[in-house]
Design a protein around this motif. Structure first.
Motif, PDB file in Angstrom:
ATOM      1  N   UNK A 127       3.329  17.715  -9.282  1.00 46.89           N
ATOM      2  CA  UNK A 127       2.798  16.408  -9.818  1.00 46.89           C
ATOM      3  C   UNK A 127       2.483  15.478  -8.431  1.00 46.89           C
ATOM      4  N   UNK A 128       1.788  14.229  -8.550  1.00 53.96           N
ATOM      5  CA  UNK A 128       1.351  13.600  -7.575  1.00 53.96           C
ATOM      6  C   UNK A 128       2.966  12.696  -6.940  1.00 53.96           C
ATOM      7  N   UNK A 129       3.103  12.450  -5.725  1.00 54.21           N
ATOM      8  CA  UNK A 129       4.345  12.133  -5.110  1.00 54.21           C
ATOM      9  C   UNK A 129       4.043  10.922  -3.937  1.00 54.21           C
ATOM     10  N   UNK A 130       4.665  10.042  -4.158  1.00 52.80           N
ATOM     11  CA  UNK A 130       4.921   8.999  -2.980  1.00 52.80           C
ATOM     12  C   UNK A 130       5.245   9.572  -1.675  1.00 52.80           C
TER      13      UNK A 130
ATOM     14  N   UNK B  39       8.595   2.570   4.292  1.00 56.47           N
ATOM     15  CA  UNK B  39       9.550   3.422   3.544  1.00 56.47           C
ATOM     16  C   UNK B  39       8.892   4.799   3.570  1.00 56.47           C
ATOM     17  N   UNK B  40       9.573   5.755   3.660  1.00 53.04           N
ATOM     18  CA  UNK B  40       8.958   7.180   3.677  1.00 53.04           C
ATOM     19  C   UNK B  40      10.188   8.192   2.767  1.00 53.04           C
ATOM     20  N   UNK B  41       9.059   9.337   2.141  1.00 56.64           N
ATOM     21  CA  UNK B  41      10.114  10.289   1.548  1.00 56.64           C
ATOM     22  C   UNK B  41      10.922  10.888   2.591  1.00 56.64           C
ATOM     23  N   UNK B  42      12.028  11.699   2.185  1.00 64.13           N
ATOM     24  CA  UNK B  42      12.954  12.282   3.275  1.00 64.13           C
ATOM     25  C   UNK B  42      12.126  13.359   3.871  1.00 64.13           C
TER      26      UNK B  42
ATOM     27  N   UNK C  40       0.818  -1.051   0.086  1.00 63.90           N
ATOM     28  CA  UNK C  40      -0.063  -0.076  -0.234  1.00 63.90           C
ATOM     29  C   UNK C  40       0.680   1.138  -0.131  1.00 63.90           C
ATOM     30  N   UNK C  41       0.340   2.493  -0.738  1.00 59.19           N
ATOM     31  CA  UNK C  41       1.108   3.467  -0.635  1.00 59.19           C
ATOM     32  C   UNK C  41       0.403   4.958  -0.317  1.00 59.19           C
ATOM     33  N   UNK C  42       0.699   5.898   0.289  1.00 59.50           N
ATOM     34  CA  UNK C  42      -0.008   6.997   0.359  1.00 59.50           C
ATOM     35  C   UNK C  42       0.847   8.020  -0.282  1.00 59.50           C
ATOM     36  N   UNK C  43       0.004   8.862  -1.235  1.00 62.71           N
ATOM     37  CA  UNK C  43       0.579   9.792  -1.970  1.00 62.71           C
ATOM     38  C   UNK C  43       0.106  10.976  -1.728  1.00 62.71           C
ATOM     39  N   UNK C  44       0.565  12.174  -2.244  1.00 59.83           N
ATOM     40  CA  UNK C  44      -0.167  13.681  -2.239  1.00 59.83           C
ATOM     41  C   UNK C  44       0.298  14.312  -3.570  1.00 59.83           C
ATOM     42  N   UNK C  45      -0.789  15.196  -3.792  1.00 58.17           N
ATOM     43  CA  UNK C  45      -0.501  16.017  -4.936  1.00 58.17           C
ATOM     44  C   UNK C  45      -0.966  17.593  -4.560  1.00 58.17           C
ATOM     45  N   UNK C  46      -0.059  18.224  -4.518  1.00 57.70           N
ATOM     46  CA  UNK C  46      -0.014  19.954  -4.151  1.00 57.70           C
ATOM     47  C   UNK C  46      -0.609  20.492  -5.423  1.00 57.70           C
ATOM     48  N   UNK C  47      -1.353  21.565  -5.535  1.00 58.61           N
ATOM     49  CA  UNK C  47      -1.601  22.307  -6.548  1.00 58.61           C
ATOM     50  C   UNK C  47      -0.320  22.946  -7.290  1.00 58.61           C
ATOM     51  N   UNK C  48      -0.694  22.367  -8.606  1.00 55.25           N
ATOM     52  CA  UNK C  48       0.505  22.714  -9.573  1.00 55.25           C
ATOM     53  C   UNK C  48       1.494  21.866  -9.651  1.00 55.25           C
TER      54      UNK C  48
END
Length: 122
Positions: A44-47, A58-61, A34-42
């Motif tokens: 790209x979606x990121x893991x 695992x986590x993004x820094x 499973x993964x959680x992602x996010x997308x801020x305005x303007x």
């Protein structure tokens, strides 16, 4: 085909906390990464974080030490505990699933849920 429903977002002040939930259906949840992602305005979606079927995370820094991903196989739900929130965490948060962890990391899914909005602002 996996279906997900994200919830738990909201407006929170900097330094605050939120816990997001993602309920999955249509899959044998326990064997899926499973993964959680996010997308801020303007942007790209990121893991943001991932968890494999064995519970390895695992986590993004930028969120290490502040966010925790976990899963409850009995409830077919994955969580994202977010602490010490910062304005730059503001985004729509999504989850998704695949049997392969590398697919979760790549994030190239044909469909996504509606996401849940997280806004960090004073």
């Amino acid at each position: 085909q996996v279906q997900v429903v994200e919830s738990g977002g909201g407006l929170v002040q900097p330094g605050g906390s939120l816990r997001l939930s993602c309920a999955a259906s249509g899959i044998i949840f326990s064997i899926y990464a499973m993964g959680w992602y996010r997308q801020a305005p303007g942007k790209q979606r990121e893991l943001v974080a991932s968890i494999n079927s064995g519970g390895r995370t695992n986590y993004r820094d930028s969120v290490k030490g502040r966010f925790t991903i976990s899963r409850d196989n009995a409830k077919k739900t994955v969580y994202l505990q977010m602490n010490i929130l910062k304005p730059e965490d503001t985004a729509v948060y999504y989850c998704n699933a695949d049997r392969r962890l590398d697919a979760v990391v790549a994030g190239l899914f044909p469909s996504w849920g509606q996401g849940t909005q997280v806004t960090v602002s004073s």
